[in-house]
Design a protein around this motif. Structure first.
Motif, PDB file in Angstrom:
ATOM      1  N   MET A 283      50.001 -11.801  38.668  1.00 32.86           N
ATOM      2  CA  MET A 283      50.855 -12.500  37.734  1.00 32.86           C
ATOM      3  C   MET A 283      50.859 -12.055  36.173  1.00 32.86           C
ATOM      4  N   ARG A 284      49.577 -11.500  35.690  1.00 36.89           N
ATOM      5  CA  ARG A 284      49.591 -10.963  34.611  1.00 36.89           C
ATOM      6  C   ARG A 284      50.534  -9.568  34.349  1.00 36.89           C
ATOM      7  N   THR A 285      50.465  -8.822  35.466  1.00 34.71           N
ATOM      8  CA  THR A 285      51.305  -7.637  35.333  1.00 34.71           C
ATOM      9  C   THR A 285      52.894  -8.212  35.271  1.00 34.71           C
ATOM     10  N   ILE A 286      53.270  -9.112  36.297  1.00 37.09           N
ATOM     11  CA  ILE A 286      54.701  -9.519  36.058  1.00 37.09           C
ATOM     12  C   ILE A 286      54.813  -9.985  34.571  1.00 37.09           C
ATOM     13  N   SER A 287      54.106 -10.812  34.010  1.00 34.21           N
ATOM     14  CA  SER A 287      54.452 -11.284  32.618  1.00 34.21           C
ATOM     15  C   SER A 287      54.341 -10.198  31.688  1.00 34.21           C
ATOM     16  N   ALA A 288      53.765  -9.066  32.054  1.00 36.25           N
ATOM     17  CA  ALA A 288      53.479  -7.815  30.742  1.00 36.25           C
ATOM     18  C   ALA A 288      54.922  -7.249  30.957  1.00 36.25           C
TER      19      ALA A 288
END
Length: 117
Positions: free
Chosen positions: A1-6
């Protein structure tokens, strides 16, 4: 999810930069070759504002995903609420600046078929 947010954050920033470049090129073209500088400037402000609005929407989405899905705590939710409030105010202000009227006045000022006759 962190990657998607970034990725969504990067898309928002990229969209604002790309929109600024396209609006600037359009401004120069319209100013030099078609409508003249006053009209070009009005269009430039509107196009730049639209690019910023769309980029802000993506940044808000990224903040929501990053806060709710990655690190859901009350402190992070408070920060998210403040960020969304600030960005909503910016979006509202830009919309008024671009359209030249309050958003709720849009329907009232649009002529209907019967008004045009």
């Amino acid at each position: 999810m962190r990657t998607i947010s970034a990725c969504i954050e990067a898309a928002g920033v990229g969209l604002m930069v790309l929109g600024a470049v396209i609006a600037t090129v359009s401004f120069l073209y319209v100013g030099l070759f078609t409508a003249g500088w006053p009209d070009a400037f009005r269009r430039y402000r509107a196009n730049l504002g639209r690019a910023i609005l769309l980029g802000l929407e993506l940044l808000v989405a990224a903040d929501i995903i990053g806060t709710v899905a990655v690190t859901p705590s009350f402190q992070n939710l408070e920060i998210l609420g403040l960020i969304v409030l600030i960005r909503t105010f910016l979006s509202f202000s830009l919309e008024v600046e671009i359209e030249g009227r309050w958003p709720w006045r849009k329907a009232a000022e649009t002529p209907t078929k019967t008004d045009e006759l």
